[in-house]
Structures are given as C-alpha cells and as structure tokens.
Design a protein around this motif. Sequence first.
Motif, PDB file in Angstrom:
ATOM      1  N   LYS A 137       8.801   7.405  -9.087  1.00  0.00           N
ATOM      2  CA  LYS A 137       9.445   6.094  -9.135  1.00  0.00           C
ATOM      3  C   LYS A 137       8.874   5.233  -8.015  1.00  0.00           C
ATOM      4  O   LYS A 137       8.849   5.658  -6.852  1.00  0.00           O
ATOM      5  N   LEU A 138       8.425   4.046  -8.367  1.00  0.00           N
ATOM      6  CA  LEU A 138       7.760   3.196  -7.381  1.00  0.00           C
ATOM      7  C   LEU A 138       8.490   1.878  -7.205  1.00  0.00           C
ATOM      8  O   LEU A 138       8.973   1.284  -8.166  1.00  0.00           O
ATOM      9  N   ARG A 139       8.531   1.418  -5.963  1.00  0.00           N
ATOM     10  CA  ARG A 139       9.043   0.078  -5.671  1.00  0.00           C
ATOM     11  C   ARG A 139       7.805  -0.807  -5.456  1.00  0.00           C
ATOM     12  O   ARG A 139       7.021  -0.554  -4.535  1.00  0.00           O
ATOM     13  N   GLN A 140       7.629  -1.788  -6.299  1.00  0.00           N
ATOM     14  CA  GLN A 140       6.475  -2.675  -6.139  1.00  0.00           C
ATOM     15  C   GLN A 140       6.820  -3.763  -5.132  1.00  0.00           C
ATOM     16  O   GLN A 140       7.902  -4.345  -5.171  1.00  0.00           O
ATOM     17  N   ILE A 141       5.906  -4.030  -4.203  1.00  0.00           N
ATOM     18  CA  ILE A 141       6.095  -5.149  -3.277  1.00  0.00           C
ATOM     19  C   ILE A 141       4.907  -6.084  -3.390  1.00  0.00           C
ATOM     20  O   ILE A 141       3.757  -5.680  -3.189  1.00  0.00           O
ATOM     21  N   SER A 142       5.190  -7.322  -3.733  1.00  0.00           N
ATOM     22  CA  SER A 142       4.150  -8.341  -3.708  1.00  0.00           C
ATOM     23  C   SER A 142       4.179  -8.956  -2.315  1.00  0.00           C
ATOM     24  O   SER A 142       5.169  -9.548  -1.911  1.00  0.00           O
TER      25      SER A 142
ATOM     26  N   SER B  67      15.215  -0.678  -6.605  1.00  0.00           N
ATOM     27  CA  SER B  67      15.596  -0.508  -5.207  1.00  0.00           C
ATOM     28  C   SER B  67      14.680   0.513  -4.517  1.00  0.00           C
ATOM     29  O   SER B  67      14.354   1.543  -5.096  1.00  0.00           O
ATOM     30  N   PRO B  68      14.301   0.236  -3.277  1.00  0.00           N
ATOM     31  CA  PRO B  68      13.510   1.233  -2.546  1.00  0.00           C
ATOM     32  C   PRO B  68      14.276   2.546  -2.359  1.00  0.00           C
ATOM     33  O   PRO B  68      13.681   3.611  -2.249  1.00  0.00           O
ATOM     34  N   ARG B  69      15.614   2.463  -2.373  1.00  0.00           N
ATOM     35  CA  ARG B  69      16.424   3.681  -2.216  1.00  0.00           C
ATOM     36  C   ARG B  69      16.254   4.619  -3.410  1.00  0.00           C
ATOM     37  O   ARG B  69      16.534   5.798  -3.320  1.00  0.00           O
ATOM     38  N   HIS B  70      15.878   4.064  -4.543  1.00  0.00           N
ATOM     39  CA  HIS B  70      15.694   4.886  -5.743  1.00  0.00           C
ATOM     40  C   HIS B  70      14.237   5.292  -5.918  1.00  0.00           C
ATOM     41  O   HIS B  70      13.883   5.894  -6.914  1.00  0.00           O
ATOM     42  N   ALA B  71      13.389   4.889  -4.969  1.00  0.00           N
ATOM     43  CA  ALA B  71      11.945   5.044  -5.176  1.00  0.00           C
ATOM     44  C   ALA B  71      11.392   6.242  -4.417  1.00  0.00           C
ATOM     45  O   ALA B  71      11.968   6.713  -3.435  1.00  0.00           O
ATOM     46  N   ASP B  72      10.253   6.735  -4.912  1.00  0.00           N
ATOM     47  CA  ASP B  72       9.512   7.792  -4.223  1.00  0.00           C
ATOM     48  C   ASP B  72       8.346   7.210  -3.425  1.00  0.00           C
ATOM     49  O   ASP B  72       7.614   7.945  -2.767  1.00  0.00           O
ATOM     50  N   GLY B  73       8.149   5.920  -3.558  1.00  0.00           N
ATOM     51  CA  GLY B  73       7.041   5.325  -2.832  1.00  0.00           C
ATOM     52  C   GLY B  73       6.960   3.841  -3.101  1.00  0.00           C
ATOM     53  O   GLY B  73       7.742   3.291  -3.871  1.00  0.00           O
ATOM     54  N   ILE B  74       6.000   3.193  -2.420  1.00  0.00           N
ATOM     55  CA  ILE B  74       5.808   1.764  -2.648  1.00  0.00           C
ATOM     56  C   ILE B  74       4.404   1.530  -3.186  1.00  0.00           C
ATOM     57  O   ILE B  74       3.470   2.285  -2.894  1.00  0.00           O
TER      58      ILE B  74
ATOM     59  N   ASP C 231      10.163  -2.953   6.262  1.00  0.00           N
ATOM     60  CA  ASP C 231      11.567  -2.616   6.002  1.00  0.00           C
ATOM     61  C   ASP C 231      11.712  -1.880   4.673  1.00  0.00           C
ATOM     62  O   ASP C 231      12.487  -0.918   4.561  1.00  0.00           O
ATOM     63  N   THR C 232      10.981  -2.361   3.670  1.00  0.00           N
ATOM     64  CA  THR C 232      11.078  -1.719   2.348  1.00  0.00           C
ATOM     65  C   THR C 232      10.560  -0.291   2.420  1.00  0.00           C
ATOM     66  O   THR C 232      11.156   0.637   1.861  1.00  0.00           O
ATOM     67  N   TYR C 233       9.439  -0.114   3.133  1.00  0.00           N
ATOM     68  CA  TYR C 233       8.881   1.236   3.292  1.00  0.00           C
ATOM     69  C   TYR C 233       9.897   2.153   3.968  1.00  0.00           C
ATOM     70  O   TYR C 233      10.130   3.285   3.535  1.00  0.00           O
ATOM     71  N   GLU C 234      10.523   1.632   5.032  1.00  0.00           N
ATOM     72  CA  GLU C 234      11.519   2.426   5.755  1.00  0.00           C
ATOM     73  C   GLU C 234      12.668   2.838   4.847  1.00  0.00           C
ATOM     74  O   GLU C 234      13.251   3.914   5.011  1.00  0.00           O
ATOM     75  N   ALA C 235      13.017   1.970   3.897  1.00  0.00           N
ATOM     76  CA  ALA C 235      14.181   2.229   3.042  1.00  0.00           C
ATOM     77  C   ALA C 235      13.917   3.288   1.978  1.00  0.00           C
ATOM     78  O   ALA C 235      14.845   3.777   1.342  1.00  0.00           O
ATOM     79  N   VAL C 236      12.633   3.635   1.772  1.00  0.00           N
ATOM     80  CA  VAL C 236      12.303   4.660   0.782  1.00  0.00           C
ATOM     81  C   VAL C 236      12.518   6.041   1.420  1.00  0.00           C
ATOM     82  O   VAL C 236      11.989   6.310   2.494  1.00  0.00           O
ATOM     83  N   PRO C 237      13.295   6.913   0.748  1.00  0.00           N
ATOM     84  CA  PRO C 237      13.483   8.248   1.324  1.00  0.00           C
ATOM     85  C   PRO C 237      12.212   9.092   1.226  1.00  0.00           C
ATOM     86  O   PRO C 237      11.456   8.954   0.263  1.00  0.00           O
ATOM     87  N   GLY C 238      11.959   9.932   2.211  1.00  0.00           N
ATOM     88  CA  GLY C 238      10.767  10.771   2.224  1.00  0.00           C
ATOM     89  C   GLY C 238      10.953  12.014   1.399  1.00  0.00           C
ATOM     90  O   GLY C 238      12.101  12.361   1.092  1.00  0.00           O
ATOM     91  N   PRO C 239       9.895  12.737   1.059  1.00  0.00           N
ATOM     92  CA  PRO C 239       8.510  12.350   1.284  1.00  0.00           C
ATOM     93  C   PRO C 239       8.099  11.224   0.340  1.00  0.00           C
ATOM     94  O   PRO C 239       8.578  11.193  -0.780  1.00  0.00           O
ATOM     95  N   LYS C 240       7.252  10.310   0.828  1.00  0.00           N
ATOM     96  CA  LYS C 240       6.968   9.126   0.008  1.00  0.00           C
ATOM     97  C   LYS C 240       5.476   8.897  -0.109  1.00  0.00           C
ATOM     98  O   LYS C 240       4.693   9.450   0.672  1.00  0.00           O
ATOM     99  N   VAL C 241       5.106   8.085  -1.079  1.00  0.00           N
ATOM    100  CA  VAL C 241       3.699   7.736  -1.245  1.00  0.00           C
ATOM    101  C   VAL C 241       3.523   6.226  -1.075  1.00  0.00           C
ATOM    102  O   VAL C 241       4.462   5.459  -1.265  1.00  0.00           O
ATOM    103  N   VAL C 242       2.317   5.853  -0.659  1.00  0.00           N
ATOM    104  CA  VAL C 242       1.982   4.435  -0.526  1.00  0.00           C
ATOM    105  C   VAL C 242       0.712   4.177  -1.328  1.00  0.00           C
ATOM    106  O   VAL C 242      -0.290   4.870  -1.158  1.00  0.00           O
TER     107      VAL C 242
END
Lengths: 511, 253
Positions: free
Chosen positions: B125-130, B161-168, B184-195
Amino acid sequence: MMKQNIEPQLMKNGGTVDLSLVESLNYDEFSRCLLAEVERGGRVAALFGVPGVGKKDDLELFAIIARDRHATIAVYRTEVGTSFPSLATSCPQIQLFEREIAEQYGVTPTDHPWLKPVRFHRVWQGETDVWGRPLDRHPLPGDMEFYRVDGEGVHEVAVGPVHAGIIEPGHFRFQCYGEKVMHLEISLGYQHRGIEPMLLHGPHPSTMAQMETIAGDTTIGHGLAYCQLIEALSGCEVPARAQAIRAMGLELERLANHVGDIGALAGDVGFLPTASFCGRLRGDYLNLSAALCGSRFGRGLVRPGGVLFDLDPTLENAVQTRIDEIEGNTLGALDLFFDAPSVLSRLEGSGHVSRSVAEDLGLLGVAAKACGVPRDSRFFHPTGIYRKVFDELITEETGDVWARAHVRYREVIASINLLRQIGKNLPAGPVKVPVGPLKANALAVSLVEGWRGEVAHIGITDADGQLRRYKIVDPSFHNWSGLAMALRDEQISDFPLNNKSFSLSYCGFDL
Amino acid sequence: MLDIISERIRQGFRTGKFPKEEPKLAPRFRGMPEFSSECPQGCQACEQLCPFDACMIRNGKMAIDLGRCLFCADCQACPEHRINFSNEYRLAVRNRQELLYSGGEYPLAKPLEPARLKLLGRSLKLRQISAAGCNACEADCNVLGTLVFDLGRFGIQFVASPRHADGILVTGPVSENMRSAVLDTYEAVPGPKVVIVVGACAINGGPFIHSSETTKGLDSLLPVDLYIPGCTPQPYTILDGLLRLIGRREQRG
C-alpha cells in the motif's frame, strides 16, 4: 493634469509592440484607464511588475487588457515607488495580481482588501518583505492570517497540503456551520518551483522543458504559448502544416483532460460505469499524443518555429481511424452519464457561480463558459489554423457543476470534429523553420486556449534581445477564486465534486 | 439499467495482459538511450551541452545519468547526434549510481531484501505525495488504477492515509514549500517502509535542477528504495518497476 483620452498601444494575439511606444502613464491615469477598460468589457489578462533598467529599486507595472470583442490587446504601463493604491476593491479580478506584485517586489498595494502572500517565496529584489517575514529564511507555506468565523456551532476544517488521493498539494480552510460551508479559503504555493526568475536573460537551453512542465497536463497549451511568443519576438512565420499539427496536439490534450474529468466526476458521484470507461478512454487520447510525438503528454511536439514531428500518410490515417474508433465509445460513456437521473440530481444546482461573479473575478475557460460568460481565445483571439476552422463558442447558463461538466461534453464533440476537419485538410509543406534572434526592447503577448482556459504568456526583451521579464498566467490563477465562491452555502461533503468540476492546476498557479 | 449493461458490452474487456505480454508502445516513444558510435577522442561537449547536466564522460565514453535525462525529443547533448532513444521502457533501478548508463548491461531493479519482501511482496500500500510535480507523473501513477493496468490485481494500491501505507511514492522536485510535508508524511508511515521516486524531478530535480526553490532529489532527504526515471515515465515503466520491487517479474524479460 489628467489627459482626457489616452490611446494605448494595441496589438493582436501573437504580436509585439515596441516598448518605447508604450507611454508610461502616471498611476492615476493608469488606474483610470484600467478601470475604464474593464467597465467596457475588457479583461485583465495580466498585471505584473517589471524592474526598471539601471536604477535598481524602480518598478514598472504593465497591464495587458484583452478586448475580446475587438480581437485586440491593449498595453498600459506605469511606474510605482514603494507603494501604490490598490484597485482590487473596484476591480476584484486583479486582487491576486496585486498580491503577486507585493510578494515578488516588496511593493505594497495600499488598502488592498486582503493582502496575503500568494506563493510563499522570498522577495525577488530589494530588502522589504511586505509581511515583515525574515529575509534570511525561506517563508513557511500557509503562514498567514486565515479568515475566521467564530460562534456557537461554527467550526473550521483544514485540509492539505497532502490530500487523500494522487493529487497535487494545496491547503483548503473551510469555515462551517454544521455541514454548511460559509467560507472557503484556498492557500497555495506548495508547488512553487521559481519558474519566472529562471527565465531571466533567456531563452536558455533549459527553457522549453520548463515551459512544458509549468503544468504537465497542459504541456501543449503552455509550450505553444511560449513558442508563439518567441515566434512573435523573432518575426518567424510558422508553416501552415506545423500550425495544423499544433492544433491537433492542443485538441488531443483537451480531449484527454475533458474525458478524464467527466470520468472523475462520475467517480465522485458514484456512477462507476462512466468512471471506468472514461479512465481508459482518457488513456486512448493520451496514446494518440504519444503516436504523434512519443510522449503521452505531448512533450517534444511543439518547438519555436514549428513542430518536431511530422505526420506521414500512414500515421495520419492511423490517427483518423483511431479517432473514429474511440469516438463511439467516448460518446457512449458520456451519454450514459448525462442521461442518468441519479447523476443529474447530484450535478444540477451544486456549486453555483453567478454570471456577475464570474465576470468580476475574471474567470476563464470552462469555469466562465459554464456561467454564460463567453471566453475562448480560439474564438476571440485566434492564431494559426484556428483563424480558419474555429467558430463554435460553447456556453451554458446555469453556472453549476452540471454546466461545467456539460461544457466539457460539448467541447469533446467539438474537438473531435475539429481533429477530423484538420486531418482532412492537412496542408502540405515543411513543419519547422529556423528562428532568428529576438527583437530588442519589445513586448509580446501570446494567448492560447488550453483545456482549462486561456493560457497567457507575456515577454519583454532588453536592449540585447534577451528576456528581461517573462510573465506566465495559467487560467487556474483566475479560477481558484471561482471555486471558493462555488462552495459558499454548499455542503462540505460536496467539495470533492466541486473541486473536480473546476479541475484546476496547482503547479500552474504556483509556477 | 439496460442501457448501462448494453454500453458495458459495447465497451468490451480492456484490461491488458501485462506482464504476461509485453505492452505495445507508440513507435515514437523515447525510452532507454543507445549510442550509435564511439565518442571521438577527447570530446567532452556533452558535459556542457545538456541543460540538465545528464551527460558526462566516464573512461572516455559518454555516460547518461538517466536520473537527470528528460529524454528530450531534440536532445541537445551530443553535437554528433550519437544519442538515440530506443523503445525500451524498462528503466527502474534500486540504486542511484546504477542510473549512470554508458551502454551494455543495465541493472534492472532487484526485489526487496527477504525481510521486507515477505511482509510487502503480496500487499503493498503506497501513499503518493506530489511534491511540486507538474501533474504528469501524478497522472501516469493515477492511470495505473484504471482498468487497463488494474494495479489492484498485483496487490498494490494507492491509499489515502500514510497510516495505512507501507511506503511513499514521491513525484516532483520537492519544493522548499513541500519539504516538511514530505518528511511528515514519511514519518507517519509505520515501518518497515519503502520509498519510491518517480520521474526525473523526484530523482534529481528534472527541469528544475538549477532552481533555488527545489531540493535536488528526494534521496538527499530520505533513503530511496526504487528509482523510476523518465519525464514523464511511461505507465508501464512505473508498473514494471513496482513489480520488480515486489519480485513479480523475472530479472530479464
């Protein structure tokens, strides 16, 4: 002493004027002329500052007035010191332009009704920040006084900059009474990349790529506006075949975005058949752009002097055949949408903007046409092949989400017909000619009707024929205020629907 | 209702067969660059001529930094026009330095290491950030959700939501004004995460590499797991990269 009749320099879209012929008015005369032009139905296509040559702190203001009914553009010029009296109260369509000038050059428009930063960047010249922000640090986006309503049952909703979808960043603040929105304030600037200052002393080798990414969904619109401007300044005649291919690119861009937007509106009201059909069809139009130039967004198609890619007969046939194929699917998907009672009940009456508000705010393109305000530079200020092929001015009267959707629907049909017409009569000949050096001390204006509305580029050259100032106005610059007005007295839950019905650019605004 | 069904039948079945079948791209699509001949001895013109600093000479050979290359149709870098763009769309890599290409084997992205692959390989699950993206990369990420690509069938989904994501997944040159929102969005993603970074802007600034208002690439702020080059990357380039990251495509092919 005020002169009674000031005759401004007039020009056509894609034309130039010699800067020395543009008389510098005193500010009183300038403001009187500007207000009189607007009174007579003129539009402020751009109002911007230009630093003086030599004396460092002098600032000139230029106003570019589009006289749509006469197919001409009038240019006015004045000089200001550290402040000038704001005209925003009597002419709301310039309120953002004045704030932009304040932010860029540290000059105060006095008595501005709502003097707030626009894009949150450092001042471009001088030592004055109008808001007193420290000069040694980058300003913080959204750091300003928001309008606020207090009272029992009143609450504030803040959204963004990061939104809940794949969408550009921006900050929205709603003042609500229960579900009802009393006021929406939109604060942007998150996408600011500093494009205009990078163009100084240009054009540079990097300029074209930056023009194509001012707003990536309007690559052809902004790219073409820039090329037309360079061609005006260099006196270059673009071959007819290139003009035709450019128009094909511009109409394909319109089709892709309009079809995609109607699909997204369908998604927002939960009408999934059209949402999924249009999602795919949008891709079909983007792939046609890719067939032309290799890029789904039209990157590389338009260049000063013409286009980089020609159509051979095989490709020409393939494109026309493909258009015939997807036309049926497109109209099928759209008809389904506009015939469904459940859809109409969600679209009709939502997000109403009156004709007078649209005119006061200077709305452009789809947003203006939906309110019965005819705005289309292909019609009023045509260039290239549009002088011959374009005669359909589309408007709706109701000013609501339905009208904004339906303008798109009718423009989709019109663009498909245009593509066919252009394809049938594709002129022979070359597609690109060399571009010479730019005229010195000249001002050029280029207007292109992108899919959102009029894209305006203005360039001013110095004594060496280099760009001394380059001003970019995306239609979103005018239209974001329209969205704020549309939300008044609406349910906050209808914000996504209204936002999509305007479908504005964040980066085109932020530059 | 009958109208909807008959229209549905007319529109047909449109989901592509990727990755079982290779996509048909426009013949004019500009992908992986090729070099038509050896560089003349001592020529370093490209280092100056590419406006986005994508070309350099390494060991007497031209190397293109695909992280900076915009795949310009009128590439100005080589005065001898030695650079051609092929139709090869597979371009994603795992490390920044692998984007420096001077012909030959190209190290396409390898899957995540076993620990993260086990957790995320079947559901990402990814959180997209423009972050100051021009809305073209964003649009071609969005398009992966349409029925042609049907991203969901691979277990990949863009979430709200970044809280529901595995990465950004970041697009755009990360403007000064977006820097803290991205962090901030990166911080809100729970680990382990991907970028994941998509497009030349997010990799190294793209057309805005020389702007004072942008960060020159997300990897100056965060550790990046996947680089997807292009301006704008083809949707299949993005999809190929995502599938490689979760081990859903064989290494070559």
